[in-house]
Design a protein around this motif. Structure first.
Motif, PDB file in Angstrom:
ATOM      1  N   SER A  63     -30.110  -5.639  64.413  1.00  0.00           N
ATOM      2  CA  SER A  63     -30.455  -6.299  63.158  1.00  0.00           C
ATOM      3  C   SER A  63     -31.971  -6.308  63.018  1.00  0.00           C
ATOM      4  CB  SER A  63     -29.896  -7.721  63.093  1.00  0.00           C
ATOM      5  OG  SER A  63     -30.494  -8.543  64.075  1.00  0.00           O
ATOM      6  N   ALA A  76     -31.136  -6.573  57.647  1.00  0.00           N
ATOM      7  CA  ALA A  76     -30.586  -5.212  57.615  1.00  0.00           C
ATOM      8  C   ALA A  76     -30.035  -4.887  59.000  1.00  0.00           C
ATOM      9  CB  ALA A  76     -31.675  -4.217  57.228  1.00  0.00           C
ATOM     10  N   ILE A  86     -27.412   5.058  60.599  1.00  0.00           N
ATOM     11  CA  ILE A  86     -27.368   4.538  59.235  1.00  0.00           C
ATOM     12  C   ILE A  86     -28.059   3.187  59.200  1.00  0.00           C
ATOM     13  CG2 ILE A  86     -25.854   3.714  57.387  1.00  0.00           C
ATOM     14  CD1 ILE A  86     -23.739   5.719  58.431  1.00  0.00           C
ATOM     15  N   TRP A  88     -28.028  -0.079  57.222  1.00  0.00           N
ATOM     16  CA  TRP A  88     -27.186  -0.823  56.284  1.00  0.00           C
ATOM     17  C   TRP A  88     -28.038  -1.935  55.700  1.00  0.00           C
ATOM     18  CZ3 TRP A  88     -22.970  -0.455  53.571  1.00  0.00           C
ATOM     19  CH2 TRP A  88     -22.375  -1.597  53.040  1.00  0.00           C
ATOM     20  N   ASP A  89     -28.332  -1.823  54.401  1.00  0.00           N
ATOM     21  CA  ASP A  89     -29.193  -2.723  53.655  1.00  0.00           C
ATOM     22  C   ASP A  89     -30.650  -2.503  54.033  1.00  0.00           C
ATOM     23  OD1 ASP A  89     -27.227  -3.813  52.018  1.00  0.00           O
ATOM     24  OD2 ASP A  89     -26.721  -5.383  53.451  1.00  0.00           O
ATOM     25  N   ALA A 112     -27.567   2.867  53.417  1.00  0.00           N
ATOM     26  CA  ALA A 112     -26.476   2.396  52.562  1.00  0.00           C
ATOM     27  C   ALA A 112     -26.774   0.955  52.166  1.00  0.00           C
ATOM     28  CB  ALA A 112     -25.147   2.480  53.300  1.00  0.00           C
ATOM     29  N   SER A 114     -25.554  -2.555  50.265  1.00  0.00           N
ATOM     30  CA  SER A 114     -24.339  -3.264  49.873  1.00  0.00           C
ATOM     31  C   SER A 114     -24.378  -3.772  48.438  1.00  0.00           C
ATOM     32  CB  SER A 114     -24.088  -4.445  50.817  1.00  0.00           C
ATOM     33  OG  SER A 114     -25.119  -5.414  50.723  1.00  0.00           O
ATOM     34  N   SER A 164     -18.599   7.990  59.141  1.00  0.00           N
ATOM     35  CA  SER A 164     -18.618   6.633  58.595  1.00  0.00           C
ATOM     36  C   SER A 164     -18.140   6.650  57.148  1.00  0.00           C
ATOM     37  CB  SER A 164     -20.035   6.063  58.645  1.00  0.00           C
ATOM     38  OG  SER A 164     -20.499   6.020  59.974  1.00  0.00           O
ATOM     39  N   LEU A 166     -18.185   4.399  53.544  1.00  0.00           N
ATOM     40  CA  LEU A 166     -18.612   3.265  52.736  1.00  0.00           C
ATOM     41  C   LEU A 166     -17.451   2.894  51.837  1.00  0.00           C
ATOM     42  CD1 LEU A 166     -22.196   4.314  51.545  1.00  0.00           C
ATOM     43  CD2 LEU A 166     -21.544   2.981  53.561  1.00  0.00           C
TER      44      LEU A 166
END
Length: 175
Positions: A63, A76, A86, A88-89, A112, A114, A164, A166
């Motif tokens: 994180s 994130a 990846i 994420w956020d 990616a 959200s 992965s 989404l």
């Protein structure tokens, strides 16, 4: 000219001389405009008072968070994957230490997002890490305040990123 960042929600805007008169994300019912009014900063100013902190959450999951907290305290996640890592956020701040650490972990294959509260400085992250493609759902496209060639607006209920997937869950925002 500068890329202004809303201090309430952390969203970065397209380049302009003066800050925008308002932030559409903060004016939406899912967010708020502070009683003190709309305020703005930029990455350079934010980097003088804040850092990006990392935490190992589990094997292959890290994180990242701006510290001390900024905007709505976004967090994130960097997810390590054999097909490419990846993010994420995103966060409003990107720093050299994070760029180097992501590079040491093999770089990124995708970012990616959200929902619009995490658009933050997504174009900065993409650019700093080699113009990594950014994936947002097209149903949330109207909320993008800074666009660019790396932005991919996907449609439907899911999209594959290597191994992965989404998935559009809906909820807070339509996408």
């Amino acid at each position: 000219m500068g890329f202004h960042i809303c201090t309430a929600c952390g969203t970065q805007f397209d380049e302009r001389l003066k800050p925008p008169p308002a932030c559409p994300i903060c004016e939406d019912d899912r967010q708020f405009v502070p009683a003190s009014g709309q305020a703005w900063t930029d990455i350079a100013a934010l980097g003088r008072t804040h850092d990006v902190t990392w935490r190992q959450e589990a094997g292959g999951i890290h994180s990242l968070q701006v510290s001390p907290d900024f905007a709505i305290g976004q967090r994130a996640f960097l997810i390590e994957s054999p097909d490419g890592n990846i993010l994420w956020d995103c966060l409003s701040l990107i720093d050299e230490a994070s760029i180097n650490r992501i590079g040491a972990l093999g770089g990124l294959s995708a970012i990616a997002i959200s929902h619009p509260h995490f658009y933050t400085s997504m174009m900065e992250w993409s650019s700093a890490l080699g113009d990594v493609p950014i994936y947002i759902h097209s149903d949330d496209g109207e909320w993008v305040q800074r666009s660019g060639g790396a932005l991919n607006q996907w449609k439907g209920e899911s999209v594959q990123l290597g191994r992965s997937t989404l998935i559009r869950c809906g909820g807070h925002f339509p996408g």
